[in-house]
Design an enzyme around this catalytic site. Structure first.
Site, PDB file in Angstrom:
ATOM      1  N   ARG A  60       0.848  -1.201   0.000  1.00 39.47           N
ATOM      2  CA  ARG A  60       0.000   0.000   0.000  1.00 39.47           C
ATOM      3  C   ARG A  60       0.879   1.245   0.000  1.00 39.47           C
ATOM      4  NH1 ARG A  60       1.068   2.121   4.727  1.00 39.47           N
ATOM      5  NH2 ARG A  60       1.341   0.786   6.549  1.00 39.47           N
ATOM      6  N   LYS A  69       3.579   4.971   4.947  1.00 37.60           N
ATOM      7  CA  LYS A  69       4.728   4.479   5.703  1.00 37.60           C
ATOM      8  C   LYS A  69       4.299   3.393   6.682  1.00 37.60           C
ATOM      9  CE  LYS A  69       7.644   8.461   4.862  1.00 37.60           C
ATOM     10  NZ  LYS A  69       8.693   9.372   5.395  1.00 37.60           N
ATOM     11  N   ILE A  70       4.555   3.580   7.963  1.00 36.83           N
ATOM     12  CA  ILE A  70       4.309   2.514   8.928  1.00 36.83           C
ATOM     13  C   ILE A  70       3.093   2.823   9.796  1.00 36.83           C
ATOM     14  CG2 ILE A  70       5.826   3.466  10.740  1.00 36.83           C
ATOM     15  CD1 ILE A  70       6.745   0.509  11.212  1.00 36.83           C
ATOM     16  N   THR A  71       2.334   1.781  10.110  1.00 39.93           N
ATOM     17  CA  THR A  71       1.211   1.925  11.032  1.00 39.93           C
ATOM     18  C   THR A  71       1.036   0.639  11.811  1.00 39.93           C
ATOM     19  OG1 THR A  71      -1.048   2.779  11.261  1.00 39.93           O
ATOM     20  CG2 THR A  71      -0.671   1.158   9.519  1.00 39.93           C
ATOM     21  N   TYR A  72       0.076   0.668  12.718  1.00 34.59           N
ATOM     22  CA  TYR A  72      -0.198  -0.476  13.586  1.00 34.59           C
ATOM     23  C   TYR A  72      -1.666  -0.855  13.469  1.00 34.59           C
ATOM     24  CZ  TYR A  72      -1.402  -2.954  17.886  1.00 34.59           C
ATOM     25  OH  TYR A  72      -1.894  -3.866  18.787  1.00 34.59           O
ATOM     26  N   HIS A  73      -1.928  -2.153  13.447  1.00 36.28           N
ATOM     27  CA  HIS A  73      -3.288  -2.682  13.512  1.00 36.28           C
ATOM     28  C   HIS A  73      -3.408  -3.584  14.729  1.00 36.28           C
ATOM     29  CE1 HIS A  73      -4.253  -1.136   9.587  1.00 36.28           C
ATOM     30  NE2 HIS A  73      -3.335  -1.871   8.993  1.00 36.28           N
ATOM     31  N   SER A  85      -6.210   6.007   9.985  1.00 37.53           N
ATOM     32  CA  SER A  85      -5.195   6.010   8.935  1.00 37.53           C
ATOM     33  C   SER A  85      -5.789   5.466   7.642  1.00 37.53           C
ATOM     34  CB  SER A  85      -3.980   5.174   9.356  1.00 37.53           C
ATOM     35  OG  SER A  85      -4.368   3.848   9.649  1.00 37.53           O
ATOM     36  N   GLY A 109      -4.610   3.969   3.573  1.00 39.37           N
ATOM     37  CA  GLY A 109      -3.562   3.520   2.664  1.00 39.37           C
ATOM     38  C   GLY A 109      -4.191   2.726   1.542  1.00 39.37           C
ATOM     39  N   CYS A 154       2.765   6.742  10.552  1.00 41.84           N
ATOM     40  CA  CYS A 154       2.752   7.316   9.203  1.00 41.84           C
ATOM     41  C   CYS A 154       3.998   8.151   8.925  1.00 41.84           C
ATOM     42  CB  CYS A 154       1.478   8.113   8.975  1.00 41.84           C
ATOM     43  SG  CYS A 154      -0.003   7.120   9.223  1.00 41.84           S
TER      44      CYS A 154
END
Length: 218
Positions: free
Chosen positions: A75, A78-82, A142, A144, A173
């Site tokens: 996607r 940058k970086i994210t958390y789920h 967020s 993406g 992000c």
């Protein structure tokens, strides 16, 4: 024929908690196999704790904790958390068939979440420099996406009632020090299930669908 394709029902898949990798691979497979007759779909899900790193990886600080898996995905962003307590909706649309731009899709996703929060007295806004939804500068959702042949996949994640601590191990992000928040901390008494259904209703309206079918499997 074009009128018939435009009026095919939107399929909403309510999947419960799913494995991130398997769901991502299913999105890729569906998008790859699509033709002009394929239904547009929204997939509602939740994931076990996982960090995902998008294609914009330059300068990204990797997580400072190692008890949560990290996966590189296709996607944007940058970086994210789920994690549990977060509503995730994947958006699998044929944008060309709908005459919709990527910017219009992003706006529809953001506006649906902003409208949901406004119903509960919370003012939220989007940011041009950082896609997502924010409340008083703190990120609550967020976004993406990935497009192939003008067909979208990936989607949005709205924080409802979750452990936010894993966000402290990253720059959400890519923004150092970016604060995150969630629906519960704003004093809104909504379960993830109730929030998800409200959000699906608003997103369906924003996207211009009048007919939808619900399924519980991929």
């Amino acid at each position: 024929m074009q009128h018939e394709r435009m009026n095919r029902p939107l399929i909403i898949r309510t999947l419960g908690r799913t494995d991130y990798l398997a769901t991502w691979q299913a999105m890729q497979a569906y998008t790859q196999s699509r033709d002009e007759h394929s239904h547009d779909e929204l997939w509602l899900t939740e994931h076990a704790p996982i960090y995902t790193l998008g294609l914009n990886r330059k300068g990204v600080r990797l997580p400072s904790r190692h008890d949560i898996p990290l996966i590189e995905v296709d996607r944007g962003g940058k970086i994210t958390y789920h994690g549990p307590g977060q509503v995730v909706i994947y958006v699998l649309l044929d944008l060309k068939r709908r005459g919709m731009s990527v910017r219009s899709l992003v706006s529809a996703m953001e506006d649906s979440m902003i409208a949901l929060l406004a119903e509960h007295g919370v003012t939220a806004a989007a940011r041009a420099d950082a896609p997502g939804v924010y409340v008083e500068g703190a990120k609550i959702a967020s976004l993406g996406l990935r497009l192939k042949h003008q067909r979208s996949y990936h989607g949005l994640a709205l924080n409802i009632d979750m452990d936010l601590a894993p966000f402290l191990a990253i720059d959400p992000c890519g923004y150092q020090g970016l604060q995150v928040t969630q629906v519960r901390d704003l004093g809104i008494a909504l379960t993830s299930e109730a929030a998800a259904q409200k959000l699906l209703d608003k997103l369906t309206t924003q996207l211009g669908y009048t007919d939808r079918l619900t399924e519980n499997t991929l």
